[in-house]
Write a protein that holds these residues in place. Structure first.
Motif, PDB file in Angstrom:
ATOM      1  N   GLN A 107      -6.196  49.677 -61.188  1.00 49.23           N
ATOM      2  CA  GLN A 107      -4.761  49.610 -61.486  1.00 49.23           C
ATOM      3  C   GLN A 107      -4.437  50.333 -62.790  1.00 49.23           C
ATOM      4  O   GLN A 107      -3.437  51.018 -62.902  1.00 49.23           O
ATOM      5  N   ARG A 108      -5.281  50.163 -63.781  1.00 48.66           N
ATOM      6  CA  ARG A 108      -5.004  50.779 -65.090  1.00 48.66           C
ATOM      7  C   ARG A 108      -5.023  52.306 -64.944  1.00 48.66           C
ATOM      8  O   ARG A 108      -4.203  53.002 -65.529  1.00 48.66           O
ATOM      9  N   ARG A 109      -5.997  52.804 -64.152  1.00 50.01           N
ATOM     10  CA  ARG A 109      -6.067  54.255 -63.930  1.00 50.01           C
ATOM     11  C   ARG A 109      -4.780  54.759 -63.267  1.00 50.01           C
ATOM     12  O   ARG A 109      -4.255  55.802 -63.601  1.00 50.01           O
ATOM     13  N   LEU A 110      -4.296  53.970 -62.298  1.00 52.19           N
ATOM     14  CA  LEU A 110      -3.096  54.390 -61.576  1.00 52.19           C
ATOM     15  C   LEU A 110      -1.824  54.291 -62.423  1.00 52.19           C
ATOM     16  O   LEU A 110      -0.878  55.033 -62.217  1.00 52.19           O
ATOM     17  N   MET A 111      -1.812  53.358 -63.372  1.00 52.64           N
ATOM     18  CA  MET A 111      -0.600  53.126 -64.172  1.00 52.64           C
ATOM     19  C   MET A 111      -0.540  54.018 -65.413  1.00 52.64           C
ATOM     20  O   MET A 111       0.525  54.262 -65.956  1.00 52.64           O
ATOM     21  N   GLN A 112      -1.714  54.447 -65.879  1.00 52.94           N
ATOM     22  CA  GLN A 112      -1.769  55.177 -67.156  1.00 52.94           C
ATOM     23  C   GLN A 112      -0.841  56.407 -67.189  1.00 52.94           C
ATOM     24  O   GLN A 112      -0.133  56.603 -68.166  1.00 52.94           O
ATOM     25  N   PRO A 113      -0.811  57.224 -66.106  1.00 54.62           N
ATOM     26  CA  PRO A 113       0.036  58.424 -66.174  1.00 54.62           C
ATOM     27  C   PRO A 113       1.512  58.100 -66.439  1.00 54.62           C
ATOM     28  O   PRO A 113       2.209  58.895 -67.076  1.00 54.62           O
ATOM     29  N   ALA A 114       2.001  56.951 -65.978  1.00 57.20           N
ATOM     30  CA  ALA A 114       3.412  56.600 -66.191  1.00 57.20           C
ATOM     31  C   ALA A 114       3.705  56.454 -67.685  1.00 57.20           C
ATOM     32  O   ALA A 114       4.836  56.624 -68.118  1.00 57.20           O
ATOM     33  N   PHE A 115       2.672  56.128 -68.473  1.00 54.65           N
ATOM     34  CA  PHE A 115       2.869  55.903 -69.908  1.00 54.65           C
ATOM     35  C   PHE A 115       2.354  57.061 -70.757  1.00 54.65           C
ATOM     36  O   PHE A 115       2.213  56.938 -71.962  1.00 54.65           O
ATOM     37  N   HIS A 116       2.051  58.176 -70.083  1.00 56.52           N
ATOM     38  CA  HIS A 116       1.572  59.361 -70.797  1.00 56.52           C
ATOM     39  C   HIS A 116       2.691  59.885 -71.702  1.00 56.52           C
ATOM     40  O   HIS A 116       3.869  59.771 -71.363  1.00 56.52           O
ATOM     41  N   HIS A 117       2.308  60.462 -72.847  1.00 50.93           N
ATOM     42  CA  HIS A 117       3.373  60.829 -73.802  1.00 50.93           C
ATOM     43  C   HIS A 117       4.368  61.835 -73.234  1.00 50.93           C
ATOM     44  O   HIS A 117       5.532  61.832 -73.585  1.00 50.93           O
ATOM     45  N   THR A 118       3.926  62.652 -72.278  1.00 51.75           N
ATOM     46  CA  THR A 118       4.887  63.618 -71.711  1.00 51.75           C
ATOM     47  C   THR A 118       5.996  62.883 -70.949  1.00 51.75           C
ATOM     48  O   THR A 118       7.141  63.321 -70.933  1.00 51.75           O
ATOM     49  N   ARG A 119       5.641  61.769 -70.310  1.00 54.04           N
ATOM     50  CA  ARG A 119       6.664  60.963 -69.616  1.00 54.04           C
ATOM     51  C   ARG A 119       7.567  60.266 -70.641  1.00 54.04           C
ATOM     52  O   ARG A 119       8.770  60.205 -70.467  1.00 54.04           O
ATOM     53  N   LEU A 120       6.955  59.731 -71.692  1.00 54.96           N
ATOM     54  CA  LEU A 120       7.741  58.979 -72.680  1.00 54.96           C
ATOM     55  C   LEU A 120       8.685  59.907 -73.440  1.00 54.96           C
ATOM     56  O   LEU A 120       9.808  59.532 -73.778  1.00 54.96           O
ATOM     57  N   GLU A 121       8.209  61.141 -73.680  1.00 58.82           N
ATOM     58  CA  GLU A 121       9.036  62.086 -74.448  1.00 58.82           C
ATOM     59  C   GLU A 121      10.373  62.343 -73.763  1.00 58.82           C
ATOM     60  O   GLU A 121      11.369  62.657 -74.415  1.00 58.82           O
ATOM     61  N   ALA A 122      10.358  62.208 -72.430  1.00 63.32           N
ATOM     62  CA  ALA A 122      11.592  62.486 -71.686  1.00 63.32           C
ATOM     63  C   ALA A 122      12.573  61.312 -71.747  1.00 63.32           C
ATOM     64  O   ALA A 122      13.682  61.394 -71.233  1.00 63.32           O
ATOM     65  N   LEU A 123      12.172  60.197 -72.372  1.00 65.63           N
ATOM     66  CA  LEU A 123      13.016  59.001 -72.321  1.00 65.63           C
ATOM     67  C   LEU A 123      13.930  58.841 -73.529  1.00 65.63           C
ATOM     68  O   LEU A 123      14.796  57.967 -73.535  1.00 65.63           O
ATOM     69  N   ASP A 124      13.748  59.688 -74.565  1.00 67.42           N
ATOM     70  CA  ASP A 124      14.495  59.407 -75.802  1.00 67.42           C
ATOM     71  C   ASP A 124      16.011  59.481 -75.619  1.00 67.42           C
ATOM     72  O   ASP A 124      16.754  58.630 -76.108  1.00 67.42           O
ATOM     73  N   GLY A 125      16.473  60.485 -74.848  1.00 67.89           N
ATOM     74  CA  GLY A 125      17.912  60.633 -74.634  1.00 67.89           C
ATOM     75  C   GLY A 125      18.502  59.393 -73.969  1.00 67.89           C
ATOM     76  O   GLY A 125      19.571  58.895 -74.355  1.00 67.89           O
ATOM     77  N   MET A 126      17.787  58.866 -72.970  1.00 67.86           N
ATOM     78  CA  MET A 126      18.271  57.677 -72.254  1.00 67.86           C
ATOM     79  C   MET A 126      18.331  56.466 -73.196  1.00 67.86           C
ATOM     80  O   MET A 126      19.291  55.696 -73.184  1.00 67.86           O
ATOM     81  N   ILE A 127      17.309  56.311 -74.045  1.00 64.24           N
ATOM     82  CA  ILE A 127      17.277  55.156 -74.958  1.00 64.24           C
ATOM     83  C   ILE A 127      18.449  55.244 -75.940  1.00 64.24           C
ATOM     84  O   ILE A 127      19.178  54.266 -76.156  1.00 64.24           O
ATOM     85  N   CYS A 391      -2.202  46.621 -74.868  1.00 62.14           N
ATOM     86  CA  CYS A 391      -0.889  46.873 -74.243  1.00 62.14           C
ATOM     87  C   CYS A 391      -0.758  48.322 -73.784  1.00 62.14           C
ATOM     88  O   CYS A 391      -0.933  49.243 -74.581  1.00 62.14           O
ATOM     89  N   ILE A 392      -0.389  48.494 -72.526  1.00 60.45           N
ATOM     90  CA  ILE A 392      -0.209  49.864 -72.021  1.00 60.45           C
ATOM     91  C   ILE A 392       1.143  50.423 -72.455  1.00 60.45           C
ATOM     92  O   ILE A 392       1.357  51.627 -72.483  1.00 60.45           O
ATOM     93  N   GLY A 393       2.066  49.510 -72.834  1.00 61.31           N
ATOM     94  CA  GLY A 393       3.429  49.946 -73.171  1.00 61.31           C
ATOM     95  C   GLY A 393       3.673  50.048 -74.663  1.00 61.31           C
ATOM     96  O   GLY A 393       4.814  50.142 -75.092  1.00 61.31           O
ATOM     97  N   ASN A 394       2.601  50.034 -75.492  1.00 60.82           N
ATOM     98  CA  ASN A 394       2.817  49.995 -76.949  1.00 60.82           C
ATOM     99  C   ASN A 394       3.612  51.202 -77.471  1.00 60.82           C
ATOM    100  O   ASN A 394       4.555  51.036 -78.235  1.00 60.82           O
ATOM    101  N   ASN A 395       3.278  52.391 -76.991  1.00 60.84           N
ATOM    102  CA  ASN A 395       4.005  53.567 -77.491  1.00 60.84           C
ATOM    103  C   ASN A 395       5.450  53.571 -77.005  1.00 60.84           C
ATOM    104  O   ASN A 395       6.365  53.952 -77.731  1.00 60.84           O
ATOM    105  N   PHE A 396       5.628  53.126 -75.787  1.00 57.99           N
ATOM    106  CA  PHE A 396       6.974  53.035 -75.239  1.00 57.99           C
ATOM    107  C   PHE A 396       7.800  52.028 -76.058  1.00 57.99           C
ATOM    108  O   PHE A 396       8.921  52.323 -76.502  1.00 57.99           O
ATOM    109  N   GLY A 397       7.239  50.837 -76.278  1.00 51.73           N
ATOM    110  CA  GLY A 397       7.946  49.787 -77.032  1.00 51.73           C
ATOM    111  C   GLY A 397       8.296  50.253 -78.433  1.00 51.73           C
ATOM    112  O   GLY A 397       9.418  50.038 -78.914  1.00 51.73           O
TER     113      GLY A 397
END
Ligand code: HEM
Length: 442
Positions: A107-127, A391-397
Motif C-alpha cells: 500500500q505504501r508503494r502505491l500511495m507514495q507517488p500521490a505525495f511526491h513533491h511534483t504532485r504537491l507543487e501543483a497544489l499551492d494555488g488551490m490551497i 506520516c506520508i502526508g507530512n510535506n503536504f500538511g
C-alpha cells in the motif's frame, strides 16, 4: 526528576534483565487526565515505566534512543496492533494507517507517488484560493466587529483543502457530512460502535464510493491525489488498487489528514496570540511578499512561519500518542520486553523532555532555527512519527499550514477574545478544550 533505582519500583525478571518501575493503582489518573498522568510518570520514574491499561501491559518510553529502537532500528518486531488501531480499523477499514506487513508495504508503494513533491507543487494555488475564500468571509466579520471561532474556521478550511486535494473538485454539501463524521470519530474515539458514529461512517463511505465509481467509469488524470492513487501500479504484481482498496485509502486520508492539520494551525494561532513579539516578526516576514499571494516558491522566504509551526507542533503535537505492540522478546535500555507488551510513546511528554529541550514549557520558535535544530536529537522531536511508518502526508500538511498562515497574516492579526483558561484536550488528536474566539485586527 528521575528517582534512583532503589527508590523506584524497579524489579528483576526471570531472564536476569530488569523490569521497568511499575507504580501501582494509577490507572484512574490515566482516564481522568492522560497528559498529566504521562508527564508525572516520566518525571517520577524516568524514561521507561510500566503501567497497566487493562487488559494490556504497557511500557511508556520517553527516551529518544528507546523511541528510535522501536520505530526505526527494530521496527519489524513491533506491530501496530493496539487498541487504538482496532478502533481506527472499524472507522476506515484496511487503509495505510492500520495495515501491517506485506499488505502495508504494498500500500505504501502505491500511495507514495500521490505525495511526491511534483504532485504537491501543483497544489499551492488551490490551497491559497481556499484560504482567500475564507478571508473574504472574514472581511464581513471584521467590518461588523465580530470574532471568529478559529478552531472551527481552521477545521472547515483544512477539510476543504483536503477534499479538493483528494478529488480535484469542490464537494459542496457533502463536505459537511465528512466533517461531521471526523468530528464524531474524534470525540467518540473510545466508542466507535455507537449507532450515530456508525451511521455517519456509512454516509461518508457512500459519498466516497460514489466518487470513486464515477472516476473509474470516466477516468482522466486531474492531478489530484485520487488520480494518482488510481494510476499507481504495484511494481511486482503490476496490479492497481481495486474499488474497495481505493475507498479504504480515501477514508484513511480524510481522517488522518484534516483534523491533524486543523489542530496544528489552531494551536499556532493560539500561541501567537499569547506572544505579540512573534506575531510582529511573522507580520514583518510576510510583508516582504508585498501583498502578492504566497506560492510554493516563497516557502524559503518564510522561515519564521515554518519555525513557528515546528514549535507549535512541539508544544501541542496533534498526534499526541503513538503505540506499538512487541511481537517477540526484546531488550530496551537493559529492560526486558515480553511479547505482547504495548510500547506507548507520548509525543507530548517526549517534546517536553527536560534533558533534550531547554525551558521545555516555553514557546520559542527560534529553537527550530536550522543551525540550532541541527544539534537536536532527531528522535526527541516526532510530530510526524519516525521510521517506515512516518506520516506520508507530512510535506503536504506543512505546505498547507505554511501557506494558510502566510495568507492570514497578510490580512489580519488575531487576538484571543477573553474567556476561560485554555488547555489541551487529548482526544483522538490534541485539541483545545474549548472554542477559541479571536478578534480580527489589521
Ligand atoms: C500537521 C499534520 C499532521 C500530523 C501532526 C500527522 C501526524 C502523523 C503521525 C505521528 C503519524 C505516524 C503514526 C504512527 O507512527 O503510529 C502519521 C501517519 C500517517 N499520516 Fe499524518 N499527520 C499530519 C498530516 C497528514 C496529512 C495531511 C495526511 C494525508 C493527506 C496524513 C496521512 C497519514 C497517513 C496515511 C499515515 C500512515 C502512514 C503509514 O503508516 O504508512 N497525515 N501522521
Amino acid at each position: 526528576m528521575t528517582l534512583p533505582e532503589s527508590q523506584s519500583a524497579a524489579n528483576e525478571s526471570p531472564t536476569g534483565l530488569r523490569l521497568p518501575p511499575m507504580p501501582r493503582g494509577r490507572v484512574r489518573e490515566l482516564v481522568r487526565d492522560p497528559l498529566n498522568f504521562f508527564l508525572n510518570l516520566t518525571r517520577q520514574y524516568g524514561d521507561i515505566v510500566c503501567y497497566r491499561p487493562a487488559p494490556d501491559t504497557a511500557y511508556l518510553i520517553n527516551h529518544p534512543d528507546y523511541i528510535r529502537h522501536v520505530l526505526v532500528d527494530n521496527n519489524r518486531n513491533y506491530s501496530k496492533a493496539t487498541y487504538s488501531n482496532q478502533v481506527f480499523k472499524r472507522l476506515v477499514g484496511d487503509g495505510l494507517v492500520t495495515s501491517e506487513g506485506e499488505t502495508w508495504r504494498q500500500q505504501r508503494r502505491l500511495m507514495q507517488p500521490a505525495f511526491h513533491h511534483t504532485r504537491l507543487e501543483a497544489l499551492d494555488g488551490m490551497i491559497v484560493a481556499a484560504a482567500q475564500e475564507m478571508l473574504s468571509r472574514w472581511e464581513g466579520r471584521y467590518a461588523a466587529g465580530q470574532p471568529v471561532d478559529i478552531a472551527r474556521e481552521m477545521a472547515s478550511l483544512t477539510l476543504t483543502v483536503t477534499t479538493r486535494a483528494l478529488f480535484g473538485v469542490n464537494l459542496g454539501e457533502e463536505v459537511n457530512a465528512i466533517g461531521e463524521w471526523v468530528n464524531q470519530a474524534a470525540v467518540q474515539f473510545e466508542k466507535p460502535s455507537r449507532p450515530h458514529v456508525q451511521e455517519s461512517a456509512r454516509a461518508v463511505r457512500a459519498i466516497v464510493e460514489g466518487i470513486v465509481q464515477e472516476r473509474r467509469r470516466d477516468f482522466t488524470d486531474k492531478g489530484d491525489l485520487l488520480s494518482s492513487m488510481m494510476l499507481a501500479r504495484d511494481e511486482e504484481t503490476r496490479l492497481r488498487m481495486n474499488e474497495a482498496q481505493l475507498c479504504d485509502q480515501v477514508m484513511t486520508l480524510l481522517i488522518a489528514g484534516y483534523e491533524t492539520t486543523a489542530n496544528a494551525l489552531t494551536w499556532t494561532w493560539y500561541l501567537l496570540s499569547q506572544h505579540p513579539e512573534a506575531t510582529g516578526r511573522l507580520r514583518q516576514e510576510v510583508s516582504a511578499l508585498n501583498d502578492r499571494p504566497p506560492a510554493i516558491a516563497d516557502l524559503e522566504r518564510l522561515p519564521y512561519i515554518r519555525m513557528t509551526l515546528d514549535e507549535s507542533l512541539r508544544l501541542y503535537p496533534p498526534a499526541w500518542m503513538l503505540g506499538r505492540r512487541a511481537l517477540g522478546v526484546d531488550e530496551i535500555g537493559g529492560y526486558q520486553v515480553a511479547p505482547g507488551t504495548v510500547m506507548a510513546i507520548c509525543v507530548y511528554t517526549v517534546h517536553r523532555h527536560p534533558e533534550f529541550w531547554e525551558r521545555p514549557e516555553e514557546f520559542d520558535p527560534l529553537r527550530f532555527n536550522p543551525e540550532v535544530a541541527m544539534r537536536q536529537n532527531r528522535y526527541a522531536y516526532i510530530p510526524f512519527g519516525a521510521g517506515p511508518r512516518q506520516c506520508i502526508g507530512n510535506n503536504f500538511g506543512l505546505l498547507e499550514a505554511t501557506l494558510i498562515m502566510a495568507c492570514v497574516a497578510q490580512r489580519f492579526e488575531l487576538r484571543l477574545a477573553p474567556g476561560s483558561e485554555i488547555h489541551p484536550q487529548p482526544l483522538f488528536v490534541l485539541r483545545p478544550n474549548r472554542d477559541l474566539y479571536m478578534t480580527l485586527h489589521r
